[in-house]
Design a protein around this motif. Structure first.
Motif, PDB file in Angstrom:
ATOM      1  N   VAL A  21       0.836  -1.203   0.000  1.00 27.52           N
ATOM      2  CA  VAL A  21       0.000   0.000   0.000  1.00 27.52           C
ATOM      3  C   VAL A  21       0.872   1.255   0.000  1.00 27.52           C
ATOM      4  O   VAL A  21       0.627   2.206  -0.753  1.00 27.52           O
ATOM      5  N   LYS A  22       1.907   1.262   0.843  1.00 23.33           N
ATOM      6  CA  LYS A  22       2.776   2.437   0.933  1.00 23.33           C
ATOM      7  C   LYS A  22       3.510   2.683  -0.377  1.00 23.33           C
ATOM      8  O   LYS A  22       3.542   3.823  -0.878  1.00 23.33           O
ATOM      9  N   LYS A  23       4.095   1.627  -0.959  1.00 32.46           N
ATOM     10  CA  LYS A  23       4.848   1.827  -2.184  1.00 32.46           C
ATOM     11  C   LYS A  23       3.931   2.231  -3.330  1.00 32.46           C
ATOM     12  O   LYS A  23       4.287   3.069  -4.166  1.00 32.46           O
ATOM     13  N   GLY A  24       2.733   1.651  -3.387  1.00 33.23           N
ATOM     14  CA  GLY A  24       1.787   2.033  -4.428  1.00 33.23           C
ATOM     15  C   GLY A  24       1.365   3.487  -4.306  1.00 33.23           C
ATOM     16  O   GLY A  24       1.279   4.212  -5.308  1.00 33.23           O
ATOM     17  N   ALA A  25       1.105   3.935  -3.070  1.00 35.97           N
ATOM     18  CA  ALA A  25       0.703   5.332  -2.856  1.00 35.97           C
ATOM     19  C   ALA A  25       1.826   6.286  -3.263  1.00 35.97           C
ATOM     20  O   ALA A  25       1.578   7.310  -3.924  1.00 35.97           O
ATOM     21  N   LEU A  26       3.055   5.963  -2.881  1.00 39.98           N
ATOM     22  CA  LEU A  26       4.189   6.821  -3.250  1.00 39.98           C
ATOM     23  C   LEU A  26       4.394   6.835  -4.757  1.00 39.98           C
ATOM     24  O   LEU A  26       4.758   7.871  -5.333  1.00 39.98           O
ATOM     25  N   ARG A  27       4.139   5.704  -5.410  1.00 42.95           N
ATOM     26  CA  ARG A  27       4.287   5.654  -6.867  1.00 42.95           C
ATOM     27  C   ARG A  27       3.272   6.576  -7.546  1.00 42.95           C
ATOM     28  O   ARG A  27       3.607   7.292  -8.494  1.00 42.95           O
ATOM     29  N   ILE A  28       2.040   6.578  -7.057  1.00 39.48           N
ATOM     30  CA  ILE A  28       1.013   7.450  -7.638  1.00 39.48           C
ATOM     31  C   ILE A  28       1.349   8.917  -7.376  1.00 39.48           C
ATOM     32  O   ILE A  28       1.265   9.763  -8.283  1.00 39.48           O
TER      33      ILE A  28
END
Length: 376
Positions: free
Chosen positions: A80-87
């Motif tokens: 979740v954290k890495k996906g949010a930072l990617r967006i």
């Protein structure tokens, strides 16, 4: 010359050690256990992202697949954290890139200067900031949009919008599979980044590392124009991915070695992933279901190697990325190997440029131990 010969001999010995580690990893392939669960989550997320992207007819389906793969982590909170930072990073980079592309597309000097600044700042943030992955993706997205505007200025906004959509699709698939398959436990807390203090003091290796990245990306437009190289944007992705590794500490005796190792691992991983994908395309894979199953199987193996305890995980990462890029070409099962070959060409030209810049800067960089002795 003696230094270069010694370095080559050392890396040659390391290559055989790497092969032993890779063979050991492949022997450990299993359908049970945490490692297998992570591999399955990553593979299924890539398959789901690909299907969604195909249904939505986005421009670059492969980027949605890569976003899903890169956002898949061993635990649910990490995904979740890495996906949010990617967006967040992608959106920020896209907004800035669109705002500046209409100017930079027609001013090559300004274009090169801003590529230098954006890449250096992004790589510095990647190493020092607690939200480093967002800094990295912001830099990569900005570079891609600006470089794309050099060949198609009128399509800049379209490219940026679809890039954001593709990333959102990939992150959605990764997070969904994380909630279905990955554990809730966040695992041990990662080490805290050093922060932005003392950038040109105790953290000077990070600044130097970021500058090396910026110089390399800055050279892409003139080198691409002079030599009429393929895949302009892929060269930028290649360099950003290779440079996306923390700089050596200020006590390292060989500050450039980590870049050489990372470049070699990327070359090996890209070669393995590209070669296997080309073999699969030669079968050929013209039916949708066999093609999708082959895609997921390749990503599953790459994810297994990525989770290696033997310090060769980056090879699995790069092999899976190139496998996705080669196998996912358009709006369905692939019909030709040429798009994959063109992308591989961009990768290898980018590697050559990176290695050339790294070699020149390694010669110019002072050795920290020698500098300390001189000061004493």
């Amino acid at each position: 010359m003696n230094v270069l010969t010694t370095a080559v001999a050392r890396e040659a010995r390391g290559f055989f050690d790497f092969l032993d580690a890779l063979i050991a990893d492949l022997k450990e392939l299993s359908f049970t256990g945490p490692r297998a669960r992570f591999s399955a989550s990553a593979a299924l997320s890539v398959g789901l992202a690909t299907v969604i992207a195909l249904a939505m007819h986005v421009d670059n389906v492969w980027w949605a697949g890569i976003s899903a793969f890169m956002s898949s982590q061993a635990t649910r909170p990490a995904s979740v954290k890495k996906g949010a930072l990617r967006i967040i990073g992608t959106v920020a980079g896209a907004l800035i890139g669109v705002a500046m592309a209409s100017w930079l597309a027609y001013d090559q000097v300004a274009c090169c200067v801003f590529l230098l600044l954006a890449t250096s700042l992004g790589m510095l943030g990647f190493q020092l900031s607690p939200h480093g992955y967002a800094w990295l993706l912001g830099s990569i997205t900005f570079n891609l949009i600006v470089l794309t505007s050099l060949t198609a200025p009128a399509g800049t906004f379209h490219f940026a919008a679809y890039r954001v959509i593709e990333v959102v699709i990939g992150v959605f698939a990764a997070v969904l599979l994380a909630f279905l398959l990955e554990p809730r436990d966040g695992g041990p807390e990662p080490a805290k980044p050093p922060g932005w203090r003392a950038v040109f003091g105790a953290h000077w290796p990070a600044a130097l590392h970021a500058l090396r990245s910026g110089v390399t990306v800055m050279l892409i437009p003139p080198v691409w124009a002079w030599f009429e190289l393929p895949s302009l944007s892929q060269m930028a992705i290649t360099i950003a991915a290779v440079m996306a590794v923390p700089a050596p500490s200020d006590t390292a005796r060989d500050p450039g070695r980590i870049m050489v190792v990372r470049a070699i691992h990327r070359l090996i991983g890209c070669s393995f992933g590209g070669l296997i994908a080309l073999v699969c395309l030669a079968l050929p894979l013209t039916q949708f279901l066999p093609w999708l199953m082959t895609l997921c199987a390749g990503v599953w193996v790459g994810s297994h190697v990525q989770a290696s305890p033997r310090a060769i995980g980056y090879v699995g990462t790069q092999a899976a990325i190139v496998f996705i890029m080669t196998l996912v070409q358009g709006f369905g099962a692939p019909t030709s190997i040429w798009p994959g070959l063109e992308r591989l060409g961009g990768i290898f030209f980018g590697l050559l440029l990176l290695l050339a810049v790294s070699l020149v800067m390694a010669v110019l960089e002072p050795n920290p131990s020698e500098t300390a002795e001189t000061l004493d």
